[in-house]
Design an enzyme around this catalytic site. Structure first.
Site, PDB file in Angstrom:
ATOM      1  N   GLU A 187       0.841  -1.210   0.000  1.00 53.74           N
ATOM      2  CA  GLU A 187       0.000   0.000   0.000  1.00 53.74           C
ATOM      3  C   GLU A 187       0.879   1.264   0.000  1.00 53.74           C
ATOM      4  OE1 GLU A 187      -2.118   0.474   3.633  1.00 53.74           O
ATOM      5  OE2 GLU A 187      -3.458   2.026   2.859  1.00 53.74           O
TER       6      GLU A 187
ATOM      7  N   LYS B  64      -9.372   2.209  -3.105  1.00 47.32           N
ATOM      8  CA  LYS B  64      -9.866   1.709  -1.817  1.00 47.32           C
ATOM      9  C   LYS B  64     -11.259   2.275  -1.548  1.00 47.32           C
ATOM     10  CE  LYS B  64      -8.489   1.419   3.065  1.00 47.32           C
ATOM     11  NZ  LYS B  64      -7.490   1.865   4.063  1.00 47.32           N
TER      12      LYS B  64
ATOM     13  N   CYS C 243      -5.294  -2.446   2.787  1.00 49.12           N
ATOM     14  CA  CYS C 243      -5.207  -2.254   4.245  1.00 49.12           C
ATOM     15  C   CYS C 243      -6.317  -3.039   4.949  1.00 49.12           C
ATOM     16  CB  CYS C 243      -5.253  -0.760   4.553  1.00 49.12           C
ATOM     17  SG  CYS C 243      -4.991  -0.353   6.284  1.00 49.12           S
TER      18      CYS C 243
END
Length: 507
Positions: free
Chosen positions: A272, A336, A385
């Site tokens: 990430e 995301k 994440c």
């Protein structure tokens, strides 16, 4: 001891909750629960009313979550000069609302055992069901916060995780709470039930793992772990050196993968926000990244993606995964969608007087779960994440061939946080019957097969790369088909049985 329990039930509840967190990763001290859960039920049996049971339950939950989430404080250390005053408040501040969820199982157990001497079957069953219900509620309310799930205590090995393919992590929490509470009925009753339950659990898991595993995909995976400390990650003077470290590790890793499987497609995976440059919009960075890929190579990289206003200011930001082939062509990307409140955006903007999010622009959310397709590689579901910690919500409408989790756990140093995150990832692989590939900034980067068996690893705080074949997908599991309805049905069954026992006869 009995006098202490009677004199300080609130303090005892708080300490029992904190001690129960020892069962969570990375310690996995499960036997502790055989002491703390029965002791807490004994405390509840002495409650003089519903209000007292609720209060003691909240204290148990507060102790449990402060001890289990202490690692959140570590994120403040990256800018201690600004956030020093928040250090003693962070973990208790998060644990406070979570404690309210523990009031539910405490009240339910007290209610089920009310008017009966000691702790009976009704209280044990209802407590286990209500505990699981409170965990499931935490996964949805206020954007969801499913950390500290009791079922993750079994993630130290793949054998005890296999029931998750049927009932998910919440089903494991139900079984764990039930078994842990049994000694409250007396060791004469509990011992044979515990031994037979654990034997059945372990032998069933071992039998599942003896079944033929799916064949590996032809693709080779190269995990790249730059191991960049969070306080250096966005330093302007460090950007080029960080980028060069990722390029060098990718060059070495893909060369090893090409040697191991000369005709195979190769996937190099960065964690990430690994790229210190806006890779999706920076032609020079794209050219350099493509130059280290072999002809059959594709880079999947975490990067920030931006959109500018007509005045040349940054208008929107996304936390993204982008793909780049060896010719320098950008491919499918993912933004995301489940953002971290107070980490990536400020909820209740205008009502909270401080801004915790770094920078002046909040991240924007992507459209949601989807399966990305690349040539000669099975489709995959990207998870950035903590999107991986939500059971039953890691795939889109089309079943993928594997799960990809990229993350930056550098925020939490060498604390329990990275291990708890890893445990959640392993459970998603077993629940969905899909291999999971994970690239983490400072670790732990890993490849799990569809049963949660480890195939490659780069440890916490290590710099390097790891090469492994991409494991094959298993058949759809019951949990992947019916999701949270399975543990919901199980907890309702256990709860109804507990209430029926209370109605039919004294404990």
């Amino acid at each position: 001891m009995r006098n202490f329990l009677n004199a300080r039930p609130g303090l005892v509840s708080l300490l029992l909750g904190a001690a129960s967190a020892l069962a969570l990763p990375p310690l996995h001290l499960l036997p502790v629960l055989l002491l703390t859960f029965p002791a807490f039920l004994s405390v509840l049996a002495r409650a003089g009313g519903a209000r007292q049971a609720l209060w003691w339950g909240a204290l148990f939950g507060f102790g449990h979550h402060v001890a289990g989430l202490y690692w959140l404080t570590h994120a403040l250390f990256t800018d201690l000069a600004t956030w020093f005053w928040l250090v003693p408040l962070a973990a208790p501040g998060v644990a406070l609302p979570l404690a309210a969820f523990m009031a539910l199982p405490a009240w339910a157990a007290w209610r089920a055992g009310r008017g009966r001497p000691g702790v009976g079957w009704a209280a044990v069953l209802v407590f286990a069901a209500a505990w699981t219900a409170s965990e499931m509620l935490r996964g949805f309310l206020f954007t969801g916060f499913p950390w500290n799930l009791l079922g993750t205590a079994w993630a130290f090995h793949e054998i005890p995780l296999q029931p998750a393919a049927f009932v998910g992590v919440h089903g494991l929490s139900l079984l764990t709470a039930l078994l842990a509470a049994l000694p409250a009925l007396g060791w004469r009753v509990a011992t044979p039930l515990l031994l037979s339950g654990l034997a059945l659990w372990g032998s069933g898991g071992a039998w599942v793992l003896r079944q033929p595993a799916p064949e590996d995909s032809a693709a080779q995976v190269v995990l790249v772990q730059g191991n960049i400390p969070q306080d250096l990650k966005w330093e302007e003077t460090q950007r080029l050196a960080i980028f060069q470290r990722y390029l060098q590790l990718t060059r070495e890793g893909t060369a090893e993968a090409a040697q191991a499987a000369p005709e195979a497609p190769i996937l190099a995976i960065w964690p990430e926000t690994a790229s210190p440059f806006l890779l999706a919009q920076d032609p020079d960075a794209q050219r350099l990244a493509a130059s280290v890929l072999p002809e059959r190579g594709v880079l999947l990289a975490g990067t920030v993606r931006a959109e500018w206003s007509p005045e040349g200011r940054i208008a929107r930001l996304w936390n993204s995964l982008v793909s780049l082939d060896a010719a320098g062509t950008m491919g499918p990307a993912y933004d995301k969608s489940h953002l971290v409140p107070f980490g990536e955006y400020m909820p209740l903007r205008g009502l909270i007087p401080i801004r915790v999010v770094t920078g002046g622009v909040d991240f924007s959310a992507g459209p949601g779960r989807q399966t990305l397709e690349l040539p000669r590689i099975p489709g995959f579901s990207p998870l950035i994440c903590y999107e991986v910690i939500f059971p039953g919500r890691v795939t889109g409408p089309t079943r993928p061939g594997w799960l990809l989790n990229i993350t930056n756990d550098a925020w939490f140093g060498h604390s329990a946080g990275p291990y708890q995150h890893l445990a959640a990832s392993r459970l998603r692989a077993v629940e969905e019957g899909l291999p999971l590939v994970r690239a983490a900034q400072t670790g732990i980067s890993i490849v799990y097969d569809a049963s949660g068996r480890e195939r490659a690893r780069i440890g916490l705080g290590e710099t390097g790369f790891a090469v492994a074949p991409l494991p094959g997908a298993g058949a759809p599991t019951p949990f992947s088909r019916w999701g949270l309805w399975v543990p919901l049905g199980a907890l309702l069954g256990v709860g109804i049985l507990g209430m029926a026992l209370r109605r039919r006869r004294p404990d």
